[in-house]
Design a protein around this motif. Structure first.
Motif, short mmCIF file in Angstrom:
data_model
loop_
_atom_site.label_atom_id
_atom_site.label_comp_id
_atom_site.label_asym_id
_atom_site.label_seq_id
_atom_site.Cartn_x
_atom_site.Cartn_y
_atom_site.Cartn_z
N UNK A 288 0.85 -1.19 0.00
CA UNK A 288 0.00 0.00 0.00
C UNK A 288 0.88 1.24 0.00
N UNK A 289 0.37 2.32 -0.60
CA UNK A 289 1.20 3.52 -0.64
C UNK A 289 1.15 4.26 0.67
N UNK A 290 2.07 5.21 0.86
CA UNK A 290 2.08 6.07 2.01
C UNK A 290 1.59 7.43 1.54
N UNK A 291 0.33 7.76 1.82
CA UNK A 291 -0.29 8.95 1.25
C UNK A 291 0.45 10.20 1.67
N UNK A 292 0.91 11.01 0.70
CA UNK A 292 1.66 12.22 1.03
C UNK A 292 0.88 13.20 1.87
N UNK A 293 -0.46 13.11 1.85
CA UNK A 293 -1.27 14.04 2.61
C UNK A 293 -0.83 14.11 4.06
N UNK B 82 -4.81 17.20 -6.88
CA UNK B 82 -5.66 16.26 -6.15
C UNK B 82 -5.04 14.86 -6.16
N UNK B 83 -4.57 14.42 -7.32
CA UNK B 83 -3.97 13.09 -7.42
C UNK B 83 -2.68 13.00 -6.62
N UNK B 84 -1.85 14.04 -6.68
CA UNK B 84 -0.60 14.02 -5.94
C UNK B 84 -0.83 14.01 -4.43
N UNK B 85 -1.75 14.84 -3.96
CA UNK B 85 -2.01 14.88 -2.52
C UNK B 85 -2.60 13.56 -2.05
N UNK B 86 -3.42 12.95 -2.89
CA UNK B 86 -4.02 11.66 -2.51
C UNK B 86 -3.04 10.51 -2.63
N UNK B 87 -1.90 10.73 -3.32
CA UNK B 87 -0.89 9.68 -3.42
C UNK B 87 -1.25 8.57 -4.37
N UNK B 88 -2.07 8.87 -5.39
CA UNK B 88 -2.46 7.85 -6.35
C UNK B 88 -2.92 8.51 -7.64
N UNK B 89 -2.59 7.92 -8.78
CA UNK B 89 -3.09 8.44 -10.06
C UNK B 89 -4.45 7.88 -10.44
#
Length: 363
Positions: free
Chosen positions: A1-6, A211-218
């Protein structure tokens, strides 16, 4: 799972995404810069660029291996053109980060978002100005990409004019980004959003990409109701992007990935006075179903209520849009052409100093 940059730059956290984060910052040694590492960086100087004369076996390089390894891992997962320029500038970006570690006597793991923002600069000129002339603007998106992947940097609002799309394509890949952008823009274009205009298109691209970058997913599928709601208060969106975000939220909902946002009115409306009830019913129905952005919708709402007051005063037989004739339209256009500031409005306090002046051509 990714680590959300938010989670790195704001207290508002988005739920984890199903997109896999390509590097895992927690897997590296993130302790502060050691004295030996600082000394090794000093001895390397601008050789941290790893250009001509680079000697991997140099003891200084071995001493900063802990810093170099995550940067090289991040570089390896970036999408970049297979060109000498980009190979050089992506290495130069790593060199700038290492040089800044030496100058600040701190590992990049220790940096605040503002430290990263200072390095990236508020423009291409401010980015290149402190450095030798061989550092060019092509390195700037690479520095931001390393900051994003390794430190969760999403404070692009600190960077002035900045092409977030360049970072998103590097870290997510062009295929993923273009698919998501295309889906959202197709819906907005179908609703009448002016996506073909250069300024509008750039802003839409910027906000969608942010929005995509802050959410950490494309992935479009990862834009949940909770994520889009939380983003309204995220500093990276800011007041300038909220009306655009509202339209994006509606588009994502129309595509089936989130609940529709609550109706936005652009602020609390006062009870409308001076217009016929039938006309106001039509106006409210239009406001509830319009696909325009909240700011534009609120502007049109004010103009429609002004028209309603004019009808009540000069065309009382007109009850609704269906009653308008060519003569009604001509009379309204002629009245607008002669209209003065303060006529047919409900609250004059905001224009008190200009009451009685002709409307400007723009108005």
């Amino acid at each position: 799972m990714n680590q959300a940059p938010l989670a790195f730059t704001t207290e508002v956290e988005a739920p984890p995404s199903t997109w896999t984060w390509p590097v895992v910052p927690a897997s590296y040694d993130r302790s502060p810069l050691t004295r030996a590492e600082a000394k090794a960086l000093d001895s390397l100087g601008w050789d941290v660029r790893r250009q001509r004369g680079y000697q991997r076996e140099n003891i200084a390089w071995r001493r900063i291996g802990r810093l170099l390894r995550p940067l090289d891992d991040a570089r390896a997962v970036l999408e970049m053109p297979d060109e000498r320029l980009h190979r050089r500038t992506s290495d130069d970006a790593i060199g700038l980060i290492l040089w800044t570690c030496a100058r600040t006597r701190s590992a990049f793991w220790e940096w605040t978002p503002q430290t990263w923002a200072n390095l990236i600069g508020t423009s291409t000129k401010s980015f290149t100005q402190p450095w030798p002339r061989w550092i060019d603007g092509t390195s700037r998106p690479y520095v931001a990409s390393y900051a994003y992947l390794l430190a969760g940097f999403t404070d692009f609002h600190r960077l002035g004019k900045f092409r977030r799309l360049s970072v998103a394509r590097r870290v997510f890949g062009s295929t993923e980004i273009e698919a998501t952008l295309g889906s959202i823009l197709a819906v907005l274009n179908g609703w009448g959003y002016q996506t073909a205009k250069r300024d509008a298109e750039n802003k839409l691209h910027a906000i969608i990409t942010q929005v995509l970058l802050v959410n950490g997913s494309p992935r479009l599928e990862d834009l949940s109701t909770e994520v889009l709601t939380a983003l309204r208060d995220h500093p990276a969106i800011g007041p300038w992007g909220r009306s655009t975000l509202y339209g994006i939220h509606r588009a994502v909902a129309a595509l089936g990935h989130a609940d529709a946002p609550p109706p936005a009115t652009g602020g609390q409306r006062h009870e409308i006075e001076g217009a016929a009830a039938d006309w106001l019913t039509w106006v409210e129905k239009w406001a509830a179903t319009s696909t325009l952005t909240p700011r534009v919708r609120q502007n049109y709402y004010g103009q429609l209520t002004k028209a309603g007051r004019w009808l009540a005063e000069e065309q009382p037989e007109i009850a609704g849009p269906a009653d308008w004739s060519r003569a009604t339209c001509a009379a309204w256009v002629a009245r607008v052409d002669r209209m003065l500031i303060g006529e047919f409005i409900q609250r004059s306090i905001v224009v008190a100093s200009r009451l009685g002046e002709p409307l400007s051509p723009k108005a």
